[in-house]
Design a protein around this motif. Structure first.
Motif, PDB file in Angstrom:
ATOM      1  N   ILE A 187      -4.422 119.202  -7.093  1.00 57.07           N
ATOM      2  CA  ILE A 187      -3.513 120.471  -7.336  1.00 57.07           C
ATOM      3  C   ILE A 187      -4.032 121.851  -7.821  1.00 57.07           C
ATOM      4  CG2 ILE A 187      -1.593 118.707  -7.689  1.00 57.07           C
ATOM      5  CD1 ILE A 187      -1.733 119.673 -10.568  1.00 57.07           C
ATOM      6  N   ALA A 228       0.057 117.756   1.728  1.00 51.15           N
ATOM      7  CA  ALA A 228       1.401 117.686   1.064  1.00 51.15           C
ATOM      8  C   ALA A 228       2.403 118.138   2.221  1.00 51.15           C
ATOM      9  CB  ALA A 228       1.951 118.097  -0.183  1.00 51.15           C
ATOM     10  N   VAL A 229       1.941 119.309   3.074  1.00 53.56           N
ATOM     11  CA  VAL A 229       2.874 119.913   3.893  1.00 53.56           C
ATOM     12  C   VAL A 229       2.549 119.988   5.421  1.00 53.56           C
ATOM     13  CG1 VAL A 229       4.359 122.037   4.063  1.00 53.56           C
ATOM     14  CG2 VAL A 229       3.629 121.307   1.833  1.00 53.56           C
ATOM     15  N   VAL A 286       1.787 127.090  -1.726  1.00 49.40           N
ATOM     16  CA  VAL A 286       2.665 126.327  -1.343  1.00 49.40           C
ATOM     17  C   VAL A 286       3.835 126.990  -2.197  1.00 49.40           C
ATOM     18  CG1 VAL A 286       1.568 124.434  -0.860  1.00 49.40           C
ATOM     19  CG2 VAL A 286       2.317 124.711  -3.000  1.00 49.40           C
ATOM     20  N   SER A 287       3.865 127.825  -2.909  1.00 47.20           N
ATOM     21  CA  SER A 287       5.144 128.315  -3.582  1.00 47.20           C
ATOM     22  C   SER A 287       4.826 130.021  -4.124  1.00 47.20           C
ATOM     23  CB  SER A 287       5.616 127.672  -4.791  1.00 47.20           C
ATOM     24  OG  SER A 287       4.567 128.171  -5.931  1.00 47.20           O
ATOM     25  N   ASN A 299       6.801 133.212  -6.379  1.00 44.89           N
ATOM     26  CA  ASN A 299       7.690 134.039  -7.249  1.00 44.89           C
ATOM     27  C   ASN A 299       8.405 135.059  -6.564  1.00 44.89           C
ATOM     28  OD1 ASN A 299       5.438 132.740  -9.142  1.00 44.89           O
ATOM     29  ND2 ASN A 299       7.442 132.397 -10.146  1.00 44.89           N
ATOM     30  N   VAL A 320       0.825 111.818  -2.655  1.00 43.18           N
ATOM     31  CA  VAL A 320      -0.430 112.532  -1.900  1.00 43.18           C
ATOM     32  C   VAL A 320      -1.592 113.324  -2.757  1.00 43.18           C
ATOM     33  CG1 VAL A 320       0.698 114.678  -1.344  1.00 43.18           C
ATOM     34  CG2 VAL A 320      -0.825 113.497   0.446  1.00 43.18           C
ATOM     35  N   ALA A 321      -0.968 113.672  -3.721  1.00 43.79           N
ATOM     36  CA  ALA A 321      -1.578 114.439  -4.982  1.00 43.79           C
ATOM     37  C   ALA A 321      -1.501 114.188  -6.295  1.00 43.79           C
ATOM     38  CB  ALA A 321      -1.777 115.993  -4.584  1.00 43.79           C
ATOM     39  N   GLU A 322      -2.223 113.803  -7.237  1.00 39.65           N
ATOM     40  CA  GLU A 322      -1.438 113.535  -8.738  1.00 39.65           C
ATOM     41  C   GLU A 322      -1.032 114.924  -9.217  1.00 39.65           C
ATOM     42  OE1 GLU A 322      -1.564 110.887 -10.175  1.00 39.65           O
ATOM     43  OE2 GLU A 322      -2.455 109.606  -8.757  1.00 39.65           O
ATOM     44  N   ASP A 323       0.213 114.767 -10.120  1.00 41.53           N
ATOM     45  CA  ASP A 323       0.654 115.735 -11.001  1.00 41.53           C
ATOM     46  C   ASP A 323       1.389 116.953  -9.925  1.00 41.53           C
ATOM     47  OD1 ASP A 323       0.329 114.942 -13.296  1.00 41.53           O
ATOM     48  OD2 ASP A 323      -1.274 116.289 -13.880  1.00 41.53           O
ATOM     49  N   LEU A 324       1.564 116.357  -8.685  1.00 40.97           N
ATOM     50  CA  LEU A 324       2.483 117.263  -7.781  1.00 40.97           C
ATOM     51  C   LEU A 324       3.952 117.226  -7.690  1.00 40.97           C
ATOM     52  CD1 LEU A 324       1.849 119.653  -5.932  1.00 40.97           C
ATOM     53  CD2 LEU A 324       1.879 117.710  -3.848  1.00 40.97           C
ATOM     54  N   TYR A 340       6.275 127.953 -12.154  1.00 41.90           N
ATOM     55  CA  TYR A 340       5.261 127.834 -11.460  1.00 41.90           C
ATOM     56  C   TYR A 340       5.078 126.585 -10.837  1.00 41.90           C
ATOM     57  CZ  TYR A 340       3.986 132.320 -13.484  1.00 41.90           C
ATOM     58  OH  TYR A 340       3.920 133.602 -13.897  1.00 41.90           O
ATOM     59  N   PHE A 341       4.899 126.599  -9.628  1.00 40.71           N
ATOM     60  CA  PHE A 341       4.534 125.154  -8.863  1.00 40.71           C
ATOM     61  C   PHE A 341       3.433 125.453  -7.791  1.00 40.71           C
ATOM     62  CE2 PHE A 341       5.318 122.438  -4.866  1.00 40.71           C
ATOM     63  CZ  PHE A 341       4.893 121.399  -5.444  1.00 40.71           C
ATOM     64  N   PRO A 342       2.224 124.493  -7.798  1.00 39.77           N
ATOM     65  CA  PRO A 342       2.125 123.465  -8.847  1.00 39.77           C
ATOM     66  C   PRO A 342       1.664 123.881 -10.192  1.00 39.77           C
ATOM     67  CG  PRO A 342       0.210 123.975  -7.419  1.00 39.77           C
ATOM     68  CD  PRO A 342       1.280 124.488  -6.991  1.00 39.77           C
ATOM     69  N   LYS A 343       1.591 123.084 -11.138  1.00 35.06           N
ATOM     70  CA  LYS A 343       1.274 123.231 -12.382  1.00 35.06           C
ATOM     71  C   LYS A 343       0.173 124.606 -12.463  1.00 35.06           C
ATOM     72  CE  LYS A 343      -0.091 119.517 -14.385  1.00 35.06           C
ATOM     73  NZ  LYS A 343      -0.405 118.605 -15.441  1.00 35.06           N
ATOM     74  N   VAL A 393       9.581 127.357  -2.467  1.00 29.53           N
ATOM     75  CA  VAL A 393       8.524 126.429  -2.377  1.00 29.53           C
ATOM     76  C   VAL A 393       8.324 125.781  -0.855  1.00 29.53           C
ATOM     77  CG1 VAL A 393       8.068 123.928  -2.948  1.00 29.53           C
ATOM     78  CG2 VAL A 393       8.632 125.722  -4.567  1.00 29.53           C
ATOM     79  N   ALA A 439       7.810 123.123   2.089  1.00 34.46           N
ATOM     80  CA  ALA A 439       7.853 121.835   1.940  1.00 34.46           C
ATOM     81  C   ALA A 439       8.301 121.273   3.247  1.00 34.46           C
ATOM     82  CB  ALA A 439       8.966 121.404   0.971  1.00 34.46           C
ATOM     83  N   THR A 450       4.707 112.353  -0.113  1.00 33.45           N
ATOM     84  CA  THR A 450       4.755 113.711  -0.427  1.00 33.45           C
ATOM     85  C   THR A 450       6.141 114.153  -0.829  1.00 33.45           C
ATOM     86  OG1 THR A 450       4.039 116.009   0.142  1.00 33.45           O
ATOM     87  CG2 THR A 450       5.253 114.587   1.844  1.00 33.45           C
ATOM     88  N   TYR A 451       6.378 115.209  -1.424  1.00 31.03           N
ATOM     89  CA  TYR A 451       7.468 115.615  -1.610  1.00 31.03           C
ATOM     90  C   TYR A 451       8.262 116.436  -0.364  1.00 31.03           C
ATOM     91  CZ  TYR A 451       5.681 120.381  -1.751  1.00 31.03           C
ATOM     92  OH  TYR A 451       5.155 121.634  -1.429  1.00 31.03           O
TER      93      TYR A 451
END
Lengths: 396, 151
Positions: free
Chosen positions: A130, A140-141, A258-259, A261, B14-18, B40-43, B103, B105, B139-140
């Motif tokens: 990530i 993911a997308v 992917v995001s 603000n 598909v990915a950890e911590d997502l 924020y996304f991702p962390k 986001v 997606a 995935t999300y």
């Protein structure tokens, strides 16, 4: 700071050149620029090159060093600048700054690129987790670059009622402009029907509404006023140049994130907008002083949206302008008389330098087949990975 | 007594911590600045707000619902990094979240022709492919609310 002038420009045509190494493209473009300036290799007191991640530069982005070692080991400083697809604009700005400061009398800026085919791959050695949004956007997308531009285009349709036909007209205009430009890769005129019948890539964008990737190279030689007068060519001044990065809250759908603000009070594509504003301020000019734009049109959406976002047009006004021919070579605000990325394909790091070459030809009234009548002031704008923006204002 | 094998295929992200699935359904895993409250996304490692001096973030769940800000239908298969067992043109959305984020997606659970900007959406988990260990890689994604989502 002292005034800076364009002494010479040169470019290799855009296309696919499997038999020409990147270094050769670079040397050919720089040789042409030096010849145009009327100087010799020994006169260069520095070389600024855009660093590419695709080919050349000894794997360290040392593209200026590589050229000097290949052609002229004069001992002059080599400066290699990164900035993704904006690196060419950053190279020109850096070279201009070195003349303005008095450090150099004559210096060159260079961008040369051979691109891999198709989608641009991730660089090696990046972790698959990530912390790399370029990894996430794929796994993911599945978001391709055209998908990012398409999200902007779809939203524009919602906000301003832009139609598929109007987007197609932007592509038609870029291809029409390129008919007169021997450096462009795609020089066949097309119609709105041709564009709309080309395959859909990312709805609402069609194949003829997104840029390909190309090989190409461009170089500029800059110098002091004394050098410009000594050489006796037509005087084209770098009236202003600037580089900038993106601002927090920028609502642009920034590749490869992917995001975002999104804060609607912040300028869209602020890395480029910030550079454009700063370059105009350095030139002591406003948007109404500019006769033509050479800007990064990665898609048909950019042709319409960017002139609005950077204050050259009101929001939504570009639709009316293009429908009435006002963004064409004979119009009120000519956009990319060169034919732009849609007709060249993007040779990433070379693009920002090519824009300055085209503006120079336009201001010298040498842009045969695509000349903007009476052009006196031109502005370039380019965007790169990492939220890099660059802009150069030239004045005849 | 016979052991009954779990009929539910194991799912791996598909990915950890997502993102994660909680008792309340799926949630994106992000961060929130303890100083200015920005999400924020991702962390994120830090807070990117230049006006914020705190720069301390904590992990939070977010993005359980949102509204469609824009969308595209991707007509060409992306490069191999995007792995899916059932390729067909699909929609990618830019989803506006109440936490102040937009986001990117995949959009699922809706006909492509039914997509509308501003439509309400809920976070879902979407199976991309079955891996060589027989697990579903997920995935999300965002989908219209189960109840029709009138609002």
């Amino acid at each position: 700071m002292r005034p800076v002038y364009v002494l010479g420009v040169g470019a290799h045509p855009w296309g696919k050149f499997p038999d020409k190494p990147q270094l050769q493209l670079a040397i050919e473009a720089l040789t042409a620029a030096i010849a145009d300036a009327g100087v010799g290799w020994r006169d260069l007191e520095g070389l600024v090159a855009a660093s590419s991640r695709f080919e050349g530069g000894m794997g360290w982005g040392l593209h200026a060093n590589e050229v000097m070692q290949a052609v002229a080991e004069t001992g002059a400083p080599a400066i290699n600048v990164g900035g993704g697809c904006a690196a060419g604009g950053i190279a020109v700005h850096t070279a201009a700054s070195m003349v303005a400061s008095g450090e150099c009398e004559v210096i060159a800026a260079l961008g040369a690129e051979r691109m891999p085919k198709g989608f641009i791959p991730r660089p090696p050695g990046i972790p698959d987790d990530i912390t790399d949004t370029d990894f996430l956007r794929w796994v993911a997308v599945g978001a391709t670059n055209p998908a990012y531009w398409a999200l902007e285009a779809r939203r524009r349709m919602h906000d301003f009622g832009t139609t598929a036909e109007t987007f197609a007209m932007a592509s038609v205009l870029m291809h029409q402009n390129a008919v007169g430009n021997p450096l462009a890769r795609y020089r066949t005129a097309c119609t709105v029907d041709d564009v709309l019948r080309s395959p859909t890539v990312s709805d609402p964008l069609h194949l003829l509404e997104i840029c390909a990737v190309s090989d190409g190279a461009a170089a500029v030689v800059l110098g002091s006023e004394a050098q410009a007068r000594r050489l006796g060519g037509p005087l084209v001044q770098v009236a202003g140049s600037a580089i900038a990065t993106g601002q927090f809250g920028d609502p642009a759908v920034r590749i490869p994130t992917v995001s975002m603000n999104a804060d609607t009070s912040v300028q869209h594509t602020s890395e480029v907008g910030g550079a454009v504003s700063a370059a105009l301020a350095a030139a002591g000019m406003g948007t109404s002083d500019v006769d033509l734009l050479e800007m990064a049109d990665n898609s048909a959406w950019h042709v319409l949206a960017w002139p609005e976002q950077f204050g050259f047009l009101e929001p939504g006004q570009a639709d009316w302008m293009i429908e009435h021919g006002e963004l064409g070579i004979e119009g009120k605000l000519p956009i990319n008389p060169s034919g732009g990325f849609l007709s060249f394909g993007e040779a990433t790091t070379a693009q920002g330098v090519l824009q300055v070459c085209e503006l120079t030809w336009q201001l010298r009234q040498q842009a045969q087949g695509r000349q903007v009548p009476g052009a006196k002031v031109g502005l370039s704008a380019v965007l790169g990975l990492g939220a890099n923006g660059a802009s150069v204002v030239l004045k005849a | 007594m016979a052991v009954i094998e779990d009929p539910v295929t194991e799912q791996v992200p598909v990915a950890e911590d997502l993102f994660r699935v909680t008792a309340d359904g799926a949630a994106l895993v992000g961060t929130r600045c303890t100083g200015c409250g920005t999400h924020y996304f991702p962390k994120s490692l830090s807070c990117r707000n230049p006006r914020c001096e705190a720069k301390a973030v904590e992990q939070v769940d977010l993005g359980r619902s949102g509204r469609l800000y824009s969308y595209t239908v991707q007509a060409y298969r992306p490069p191999a990094l995007f792995r899916t067992d059932s390729w067909a043109p699909y929609a990618i959305g830019l989803v506006e979240l109440p936490e102040g984020l937009r986001v990117l997606a995949m959009l699922v659970g809706s006909e492509l022709s039914d997509l509308r900007i501003e439509m309400p959406l809920e976070l879902a988990v979407h199976v991309l492919y079955r891996d060589d260990q027989g697990r579903d890689v997920v995935t999300y994604a965002y989908a219209p609310p189960a109840g029709g989502g009138a609002s």
